[in-house]
Write an enzyme that holds these catalytic residues in place. Structure first.
Site, PDB file in Angstrom:
ATOM      1  N   THR A 175       0.868  -1.169   0.000  1.00 44.01           N
ATOM      2  CA  THR A 175       0.000   0.000   0.000  1.00 44.01           C
ATOM      3  C   THR A 175       0.903   1.216   0.000  1.00 44.01           C
ATOM      4  O   THR A 175       2.105   1.102   0.239  1.00 44.01           O
ATOM      5  CB  THR A 175      -0.899  -0.045   1.261  1.00 44.01           C
ATOM      6  OG1 THR A 175      -1.711  -1.217   1.198  1.00 44.01           O
ATOM      7  CG2 THR A 175      -1.784   1.170   1.394  1.00 44.01           C
ATOM      8  N   GLU A 233      -7.967  -7.137  -3.787  1.00 44.99           N
ATOM      9  CA  GLU A 233      -8.618  -6.603  -2.594  1.00 44.99           C
ATOM     10  C   GLU A 233      -9.755  -7.476  -2.064  1.00 44.99           C
ATOM     11  O   GLU A 233     -10.132  -7.350  -0.895  1.00 44.99           O
ATOM     12  CB  GLU A 233      -9.159  -5.195  -2.867  1.00 44.99           C
ATOM     13  CG  GLU A 233      -8.095  -4.153  -3.145  1.00 44.99           C
ATOM     14  CD  GLU A 233      -7.294  -3.753  -1.920  1.00 44.99           C
ATOM     15  OE1 GLU A 233      -7.509  -4.350  -0.843  1.00 44.99           O
ATOM     16  OE2 GLU A 233      -6.462  -2.849  -2.036  1.00 44.99           O
ATOM     17  N   SER A 245     -11.291  -2.476   5.197  1.00 46.03           N
ATOM     18  CA  SER A 245      -9.898  -2.060   5.012  1.00 46.03           C
ATOM     19  C   SER A 245      -9.336  -1.567   6.332  1.00 46.03           C
ATOM     20  O   SER A 245     -10.084  -1.254   7.270  1.00 46.03           O
ATOM     21  CB  SER A 245      -9.824  -0.943   3.968  1.00 46.03           C
ATOM     22  OG  SER A 245      -8.528  -0.367   3.929  1.00 46.03           O
ATOM     23  N   SER A 246      -8.019  -1.483   6.420  1.00 41.88           N
ATOM     24  CA  SER A 246      -7.360  -0.868   7.574  1.00 41.88           C
ATOM     25  C   SER A 246      -6.734   0.478   7.217  1.00 41.88           C
ATOM     26  O   SER A 246      -6.088   1.092   8.076  1.00 41.88           O
ATOM     27  CB  SER A 246      -6.272  -1.803   8.121  1.00 41.88           C
ATOM     28  OG  SER A 246      -6.833  -2.969   8.659  1.00 41.88           O
ATOM     29  N   GLY A 260       0.869  -0.726   5.441  1.00 37.88           N
ATOM     30  CA  GLY A 260       1.228  -1.698   6.452  1.00 37.88           C
ATOM     31  C   GLY A 260       0.177  -2.723   6.796  1.00 37.88           C
ATOM     32  O   GLY A 260       0.227  -3.309   7.874  1.00 37.88           O
ATOM     33  N   GLY A 261      -0.811  -2.968   5.929  1.00 40.05           N
ATOM     34  CA  GLY A 261      -1.835  -3.952   6.252  1.00 40.05           C
ATOM     35  C   GLY A 261      -2.567  -3.558   7.518  1.00 40.05           C
ATOM     36  O   GLY A 261      -2.783  -2.377   7.790  1.00 40.05           O
ATOM     37  N   GLU A 294      -3.462  -4.032  -2.414  1.00 41.29           N
ATOM     38  CA  GLU A 294      -3.459  -5.020  -1.340  1.00 41.29           C
ATOM     39  C   GLU A 294      -2.137  -5.753  -1.247  1.00 41.29           C
ATOM     40  O   GLU A 294      -1.193  -5.204  -0.721  1.00 41.29           O
ATOM     41  CB  GLU A 294      -4.626  -5.994  -1.452  1.00 41.29           C
ATOM     42  CG  GLU A 294      -5.183  -6.440  -0.104  1.00 41.29           C
ATOM     43  CD  GLU A 294      -4.411  -7.537   0.592  1.00 41.29           C
ATOM     44  OE1 GLU A 294      -4.125  -8.565  -0.034  1.00 41.29           O
ATOM     45  OE2 GLU A 294      -4.097  -7.355   1.777  1.00 41.29           O
ATOM     46  N   ASP A 313      -9.515  -9.184   1.235  1.00 34.91           N
ATOM     47  CA  ASP A 313      -9.728  -8.452   2.484  1.00 34.91           C
ATOM     48  C   ASP A 313     -11.076  -8.797   3.113  1.00 34.91           C
ATOM     49  O   ASP A 313     -11.363  -8.399   4.244  1.00 34.91           O
ATOM     50  CB  ASP A 313      -9.643  -6.940   2.257  1.00 34.91           C
ATOM     51  CG  ASP A 313      -8.214  -6.441   2.247  1.00 34.91           C
ATOM     52  OD1 ASP A 313      -7.300  -7.237   2.511  1.00 34.91           O
ATOM     53  OD2 ASP A 313      -7.994  -5.240   1.980  1.00 34.91           O
TER      54      ASP A 313
END
Length: 587
Positions: A406, A443, A470-471, A492-493, A426, A446
């Site tokens: 990301t 994506e 999503s984060s 960073g996920g 992603e 996710d």
């Protein structure tokens, strides 16, 4: 702050342990691990100070494009669009027009905060069983990722076009000039891109990607090799002239659908109507008070804003400013708040279109939940709470794997308008499908792979037209007078949430400047073990934290944060030294 100052430009990367621990914590099979994006240039923090405009982003070419647009009279939104197109070219593993994004915009003129949702959607033919095998069991992670099954309808261009229609100052077509020029003239492969190309097991299997990124013998092209991308330049020319509809209809749309549905091993169900009917959404930003500041983030379907704000709310009663930043006590308190917030996030947050999301930021709820945090001892088990509105929730919670490919950019223009934008495909190189010069996202992974838990539907299950959780956590911070104070965000996920929370606490409680905030060692939890960044001053704290009851894992925590803060000397900005980002000021 104490911290090791000597890092090689590209370290030997031992990420497997940390990533496998994360996958196990998330209940995901991990038969084929691909390393996240590597840290680079860690010995140097890129920083800048000055009056005027400021841009911080993940690649020097992108920052140059943004500065060029600002010089030509563009504003923060205009610069963001130009930068995204260049990032698509030079950082193809992380983001692009084949993916999605969330964008927060602040208008200095009227003080309005706008939240633009460009998250991908599931094709209308996809259902809850998308990631189940023939026996009804969740697929192994990369069995789901690689190929067309994981590709969601890209939302990036529709979102950027919507933001430009509302706030852009110069013509849409002009914003593509830097990327077109660079695609045709070529750019050199960076150390980070080369590392990722050399480690990826799946990308060489895609004929277009193999021809573009690899030599005839299958090895990755070397650092410094010039890459030209005439196909992407052609795409950009069409999009610049016709608008986003050139992507969602016509030649490009047909090529995307053919590539997704034509995968031999893992075809997807994406259709032309899915692309044509995609719409970006302008939502209301979520804001909450922390100390004397107002912190604003993205609402669902991103869990980033909600979870960051809940973490801060849980820490309100603690004197964080009186605790040493890199100490066992500070790490303990922040991590306990993160564990509580992630338990709520996993239980309640998903696409608001068909999910009831209770009030996780209710002050009374946060006070009661914060009381669960012991100053000296870690909670052995953390359960989701019962915030106002939770009685109406009839879905179950489950996590989903998210990885680190990301990118984030932070911009303030000369007029004081700001953009905080986090953008992604992603996993590294997304679905590993390259079409017309760009990568398609993965994506849809996710979503939670299992559609049910304990006899209840999972809130973040796959559904037709649904947006996966999503984060991503683009963030804007305002002072007590309502003035813009800071712009922040990171890749960073799921650890994006931890990275952003750490930065905000560093700026607000510990009064660190942006360079120190982004470079201080990373730590945190996404609901399970406490992770500490390896080869930092935090290594020595592991025994102390274990005595406090924490399960400690030490590994790579590769953020890529970009922060701009208002100070006494105008703006101060920093780019995370773990990647190749830079920050520049335009007087």
């Amino acid at each position: 702050m104490k911290r090791k100052e000597s890092y090689t430009q590209i370290r030997h990367f031992h990420r497997s342990l940390a990533a496998l621990c994360l996958l196990v914590a998330l209940g995901v099979h991990a038969e084929a691990y691909v390393a996240p994006e590597p840290a680079t240039g860690f010995a140097k923090v890129n920083r800048a100070e000055g009056y005027g405009a400021m841009i911080a982003a993940a690649n020097p070419h992108a920052v140059e494009a943004g500065i060029e647009i600002l010089k030509e009279g563009g504003d923060a939104v205009d610069a963001a669009i130009a930068m995204q197109m260049v990032l698509n070219l030079v950082e193809p593993q992380s983001s692009g027009i084949g993916g999605g994004a969330f964008l927060l915009h602040y208008s200095k003129k009227d003080g309005k905060i706008s939240a633009f949702d460009g998250r991908e959607t599931a094709p209308m033919a996809d259902g809850p069983d998308l990631f189940l095998d023939r026996n009804g069991k969740p697929l192994q992670f990369y069995a789901a990722v690689v190929g067309g099954k994981s590709v969601g309808v890209p939302g990036n261009l529709r979102m950027l076009e919507l933001a430009h229609e509302k706030y852009g100052k110069i013509p849409w077509a002009k914003l593509f000039d830097p990327a077109i020029r660079l695609a045709e003239q070529g750019f050199t492969i960076s150390p980070r891109l080369h590392f990722l190309l050399s480690k990826d097991k799946f990308l060489p299997d895609n004929p277009a990607a193999r021809a573009y990124f690899y030599r005839q013998d299958g090895t990755a092209k070397e650092v410094g090799t010039v890459l030209k991308n005439p196909e992407l330049a052609r795409d950009f020319r069409e999009i610049s002239k016709e608008g986003a509809r050139a992507f969602y209809r016509g030649r490009i749309a047909h090529d995307i659908v053919a590539a997704v549905r034509g995968q031999v091993k893992n075809p997807g169900k994406l259709s032309l109507s899915d692309l044509e009917n995609y719409r970006a959404v302008e939502r209301e930003a979520i804001c909450s008070e922390y100390r004397k500041y107002r912190v604003c983030g993205m609402p669902a379907p991103s869990s980033g804003g909600i979870t960051v704000l809940e973490i801060l709310g849980l820490l309100q009663r603690f004197d964080m400013g009186g605790i040493e930043p890199e100490s066992a006590r500070s790490i303990h308190l922040v991590t306990e708040a993160e564990r509580l917030a992630f338990a709520d996030r996993n239980r309640y947050v998903a696409d608001p279109r068909d999910t009831i999301i209770p009030d996780l930021l209710d002050r009374g709820y946060l006070e009661n939940r914060s009381a669960l945090i012991d100053m000296d001892r870690s909670m052995q088990k953390v359960e989701p709470g019962n915030p106002p509105g939770s009685a109406r929730v009839n879905t179950a919670g489950a996590d989903a794997p998210e990885f680190h490919s990301t990118s984030h950019l932070s911009i303030v223009d000369r007029d004081g308008n700001a953009v905080s934008m986090t953008t992604s495909i992603e996993d590294g190189f997304g679905s590993r499908i390259m079409v017309d010069g760009f990568m398609l996202n993965n994506e849809l992974t996710d979503f939670s792979f299992a559609p049910e838990q304990d006899g209840k539907p999972v809130a973040n299950r796959v559904g037709p037209g649904k947006r996966p959780r999503s984060s991503m956590a683009p963030t804007l911070v305002f002072d007590e007078k309502g003035g813009l104070y800071a712009i922040a965000g990171s890749p960073g996920g799921p650890f994006i949430i931890d990275y952003v929370a750490k930065i905000l606490i560093s700026l607000i409680d510990w009064h660190l400047d942006p360079a120190k905030a982004v470079s201080m060692p990373n730590f945190g939890s996404v609901g399970g073990p406490l992770f500490l960044e390896k080869d930092t001053s935090l290594d020595a704290l592991a025994p102390v934290l274990e005595k406090m009851g924490h399960v400690v894992k030490i590994g790579e925590l590769n953020s890529g944060a970009h922060v701009v803060e208002r100070g006494n000397s105008g703006w101060a900005g920093a780019a995370d030294p773990r990647r190749e980002g830079v920050v520049e000021v335009l007087p």
